[in-house]
Motif scaffolding. Structure first.
Motif, PDB file in Angstrom:
ATOM      1  N   ARG A 298      -7.565  -3.868  -9.953  1.00 24.33           N
ATOM      2  CA  ARG A 298      -6.683  -4.395  -8.925  1.00 24.33           C
ATOM      3  C   ARG A 298      -7.507  -4.928  -7.749  1.00 24.33           C
ATOM      4  NH1 ARG A 298      -1.491  -2.127  -9.322  1.00 24.33           N
ATOM      5  NH2 ARG A 298      -0.875  -3.830  -7.915  1.00 24.33           N
ATOM      6  N   ASP A 299      -7.003  -5.957  -7.097  1.00 28.46           N
ATOM      7  CA  ASP A 299      -7.658  -6.540  -5.928  1.00 28.46           C
ATOM      8  C   ASP A 299      -7.605  -5.546  -4.771  1.00 28.46           C
ATOM      9  OD1 ASP A 299      -8.357  -7.958  -3.626  1.00 28.46           O
ATOM     10  OD2 ASP A 299      -7.411  -9.800  -4.308  1.00 28.46           O
ATOM     11  N   PRO A 300      -8.756  -5.138  -4.205  1.00 31.15           N
ATOM     12  CA  PRO A 300      -8.746  -4.166  -3.103  1.00 31.15           C
ATOM     13  C   PRO A 300      -7.878  -4.594  -1.931  1.00 31.15           C
ATOM     14  CG  PRO A 300     -10.966  -4.472  -3.929  1.00 31.15           C
ATOM     15  CD  PRO A 300     -10.123  -5.513  -4.609  1.00 31.15           C
TER      16      PRO A 300
ATOM     17  N   GLU B 246      -1.454   1.671 -11.784  1.00 25.30           N
ATOM     18  CA  GLU B 246      -0.921   1.092 -13.023  1.00 25.30           C
ATOM     19  C   GLU B 246       0.047  -0.050 -12.759  1.00 25.30           C
ATOM     20  OE1 GLU B 246       1.960   2.474 -16.747  1.00 25.30           O
ATOM     21  OE2 GLU B 246       0.839   3.985 -15.618  1.00 25.30           O
ATOM     22  N   GLY B 247       0.912   0.101 -11.729  1.00 24.91           N
ATOM     23  CA  GLY B 247       1.901  -0.956 -11.585  1.00 24.91           C
ATOM     24  C   GLY B 247       2.611  -1.019 -10.256  1.00 24.91           C
ATOM     25  N   ALA B 248       2.153  -0.250  -9.276  1.00 25.03           N
ATOM     26  CA  ALA B 248       2.792  -0.270  -7.958  1.00 25.03           C
ATOM     27  C   ALA B 248       1.965  -1.113  -6.992  1.00 25.03           C
ATOM     28  CB  ALA B 248       2.957   1.147  -7.429  1.00 25.03           C
ATOM     29  N   ASP B 249       2.486  -1.259  -5.785  1.00 23.86           N
ATOM     30  CA  ASP B 249       1.779  -2.008  -4.744  1.00 23.86           C
ATOM     31  C   ASP B 249       1.070  -1.092  -3.764  1.00 23.86           C
ATOM     32  OD1 ASP B 249       2.662  -4.826  -5.360  1.00 23.86           O
ATOM     33  OD2 ASP B 249       4.610  -3.855  -5.160  1.00 23.86           O
TER      34      ASP B 249
ATOM     35  N   LEU C  29      -8.224   6.937  -3.750  1.00 22.40           N
ATOM     36  CA  LEU C  29      -7.216   5.989  -4.212  1.00 22.40           C
ATOM     37  C   LEU C  29      -7.831   4.603  -4.396  1.00 22.40           C
ATOM     38  CD1 LEU C  29      -4.399   4.981  -4.879  1.00 22.40           C
ATOM     39  CD2 LEU C  29      -3.903   4.906  -2.413  1.00 22.40           C
ATOM     40  N   ARG C  30      -8.650   4.181  -3.454  1.00 22.61           N
ATOM     41  CA  ARG C  30      -9.263   2.847  -3.552  1.00 22.61           C
ATOM     42  C   ARG C  30     -10.175   2.750  -4.763  1.00 22.61           C
ATOM     43  NH1 ARG C  30     -10.021   2.788   2.996  1.00 22.61           N
ATOM     44  NH2 ARG C  30      -8.097   1.631   3.474  1.00 22.61           N
ATOM     45  N   ALA C  31     -10.848   3.840  -5.115  1.00 22.86           N
ATOM     46  CA  ALA C  31     -11.716   3.836  -6.297  1.00 22.86           C
ATOM     47  C   ALA C  31     -10.895   3.692  -7.574  1.00 22.86           C
ATOM     48  CB  ALA C  31     -12.558   5.113  -6.336  1.00 22.86           C
ATOM     49  N   VAL C  32      -9.789   4.422  -7.664  1.00 21.72           N
ATOM     50  CA  VAL C  32      -8.922   4.328  -8.843  1.00 21.72           C
ATOM     51  C   VAL C  32      -8.308   2.936  -8.929  1.00 21.72           C
ATOM     52  CG1 VAL C  32      -6.810   5.219  -9.903  1.00 21.72           C
ATOM     53  CG2 VAL C  32      -8.436   6.801  -8.867  1.00 21.72           C
TER      54      VAL C  32
ATOM     55  N   ILE D  36       4.808   4.148  -4.155  1.00 22.91           N
ATOM     56  CA  ILE D  36       5.079   5.441  -4.779  1.00 22.91           C
ATOM     57  C   ILE D  36       4.668   6.560  -3.831  1.00 22.91           C
ATOM     58  CG2 ILE D  36       4.548   6.974  -6.712  1.00 22.91           C
ATOM     59  CD1 ILE D  36       4.188   4.562  -8.471  1.00 22.91           C
ATOM     60  N   GLY D  37       5.583   7.499  -3.624  1.00 20.72           N
ATOM     61  CA  GLY D  37       5.318   8.637  -2.770  1.00 20.72           C
ATOM     62  C   GLY D  37       4.834   9.838  -3.560  1.00 20.72           C
ATOM     63  N   GLY D  38       4.220  10.773  -2.842  1.00 20.58           N
ATOM     64  CA  GLY D  38       3.755  11.988  -3.489  1.00 20.58           C
ATOM     65  C   GLY D  38       2.436  12.453  -2.906  1.00 20.58           C
ATOM     66  N   ALA D  39       2.056  13.673  -3.285  1.00 20.15           N
ATOM     67  CA  ALA D  39       0.810  14.249  -2.796  1.00 20.15           C
ATOM     68  C   ALA D  39      -0.384  13.626  -3.494  1.00 20.15           C
ATOM     69  CB  ALA D  39       0.811  15.760  -3.005  1.00 20.15           C
ATOM     70  N   ALA D  40      -1.484  13.484  -2.757  1.00 19.86           N
ATOM     71  CA  ALA D  40      -2.697  12.872  -3.300  1.00 19.86           C
ATOM     72  C   ALA D  40      -3.172  13.619  -4.540  1.00 19.86           C
ATOM     73  CB  ALA D  40      -3.795  12.866  -2.241  1.00 19.86           C
ATOM     74  N   GLY D  41      -3.624  12.861  -5.533  1.00 24.80           N
ATOM     75  CA  GLY D  41      -4.157  13.462  -6.741  1.00 24.80           C
ATOM     76  C   GLY D  41      -4.395  12.418  -7.811  1.00 24.80           C
ATOM     77  N   PRO D  42      -5.183  12.736  -8.830  1.00 21.18           N
ATOM     78  CA  PRO D  42      -5.539  11.763  -9.863  1.00 21.18           C
ATOM     79  C   PRO D  42      -4.334  11.173 -10.591  1.00 21.18           C
ATOM     80  CG  PRO D  42      -6.960  13.696  -9.995  1.00 21.18           C
ATOM     81  CD  PRO D  42      -5.880  14.026  -9.014  1.00 21.18           C
ATOM     82  N   LYS D  43      -3.339  12.002 -10.933  1.00 19.17           N
ATOM     83  CA  LYS D  43      -2.178  11.492 -11.669  1.00 19.17           C
ATOM     84  C   LYS D  43      -1.377  10.514 -10.815  1.00 19.17           C
ATOM     85  CE  LYS D  43      -1.485  15.387 -14.834  1.00 19.17           C
ATOM     86  NZ  LYS D  43      -0.526  16.456 -15.278  1.00 19.17           N
ATOM     87  N   LEU D  44      -1.164  10.888  -9.565  1.00 23.40           N
ATOM     88  CA  LEU D  44      -0.406   9.994  -8.692  1.00 23.40           C
ATOM     89  C   LEU D  44      -1.149   8.684  -8.501  1.00 23.40           C
ATOM     90  CD1 LEU D  44       2.070   9.700  -6.731  1.00 23.40           C
ATOM     91  CD2 LEU D  44       0.438  10.229  -4.927  1.00 23.40           C
ATOM     92  N   PHE D  45      -2.436   8.758  -8.234  1.00 16.23           N
ATOM     93  CA  PHE D  45      -3.200   7.544  -7.968  1.00 16.23           C
ATOM     94  C   PHE D  45      -3.274   6.653  -9.203  1.00 16.23           C
ATOM     95  CE2 PHE D  45      -5.791   9.638  -4.302  1.00 16.23           C
ATOM     96  CZ  PHE D  45      -4.649   9.606  -3.511  1.00 16.23           C
ATOM     97  N   ALA D  46      -3.363   7.251 -10.389  1.00 10.40           N
ATOM     98  CA  ALA D  46      -3.368   6.455 -11.617  1.00 10.40           C
ATOM     99  C   ALA D  46      -2.044   5.719 -11.790  1.00 10.40           C
ATOM    100  CB  ALA D  46      -3.636   7.355 -12.824  1.00 10.40           C
TER     101      ALA D  46
END
Length: 275
Positions: free
Chosen positions: A222-224, A193-196, A213-216, A179-189
């Motif tokens: 998810r496996d780090p 949720e379901g991307a790679d 991102l790694r924390a979220v 998933i592309g986009g600017a860094a932020g809580p919504k994008l990282f969530a």
């Protein structure tokens, strides 16, 4: 580090077949193609990079058709979209396109997903701008239901599909989704949720963004080791690529000029030492 490329292929540029053959012969890892169905002449959406919108945006080839040509003349080259505007597609049709390309190419397809920036383009597809992110995530969930091994129904706020026979399936059960986009809580969530992984445009600010991102990702269970971050549309230098490697990044997508064969091949000559 795998070195892939992206380019705005149009009716005026190098062809998908010529480019794909050159990339595979030179050892590049992949070819990612962007998507715009059309660019309304009357628009208020500013070009994200600033200035006038480049000519190629309104002349972009359909990425799935172009990647189908690339798949037919290569054996190892990765194929991807960078990005697919999922909200502008019928998800049942898109699930079939993705599965077919992944099946015919032998597990080489990556679905890059984006939310878009051109309000007028999205509006012509019937997309309500403020709900496009939720719509995209829901359509991805519906597509995953169609890719499931057994007939699986899905019902959401924006659409539904009955439990169905839907073949072919992506080779691994689902394609790689970034998933592309600017860094932020919504994008990282949404990624967790379901991307790679994440497809950050330009690759700036990764030193600060990756820990978040790694924390979220970890909080979602998810496996780090499964998280993939692929800087996209990068203009390379040895220092930049070395920095990405230090961050644990394993794939980078370099930007090629939207141009004729001669100019593109000269750019590949300059990029080949990085492969």
């Amino acid at each position: 580090m795998r070195i892939a490329t992206t380019i705005f292929l149009t009716d005026e540029t190098i062809t998908p077949v010529r480019l794909a053959r050159e990339l595979e012969e030179r050892g590049f890892a992949g070819l990612y193609l962007p998507e715009h169905t059309h660019i309304p002449v009357e628009r208020t959406s500013p070009y994200p990079a600033g200035g006038e919108l480049p000519r190629e945006y309104g002349r972009t080839l359909d990425p799935f058709v172009a990647l189908g040509q690339a798949a037919a003349v290569t054996e190892r080259l990765g194929l991807g979209t960078g990005i697919t505007l999922v909200a502008q597609h019928d998800p049942i049709d898109l699930a079939k396109q993705v599965a077919t390309l992944d099946h015919l190419s032998g597990e080489r397809f990556t679905l890059g997903v984006g939310f878009g920036w051109n309000k007028e383009e999205a509006a012509d597809h019937g997309v309500e701008w403020t709900s496009r992110r939720a719509l995209t995530q829901e359509r991805l969930a519906l597509m995953r239901a169609l890719w499931a091994a057994e007939p699986t129904a899905y019902k959401g706020e924006f659409g539904a599909v009955r439990a169905s026979h839907a073949y072919p399936k992506p080779v691994r059960g689902k394609p790689r989704v970034l998933i592309g986009g600017a860094a932020g809580p919504k994008l990282f969530a949404g990624i967790a949720e379901g991307a790679d992984g994440w497809l950050p445009i330009g690759g700036r600010g990764l030193t600060e963004a990756l820990p978040a991102l790694r924390a979220v990702w970890a909080a979602a269970g998810r496996d780090p080791g499964d998280l993939q971050v692929v800087p996209y549309a990068v203009v390379p230098s040895e220092g930049k690529l070395a920095h990405y490697a230090e961050l644990g990044i394993e794939e980078v997508v370099l930007q090629l000029p939207s141009a004729g064969e001669g100019e593109v091949l000269r750019a590949l000559d300059a990029y080949t030492p990085y492969v």
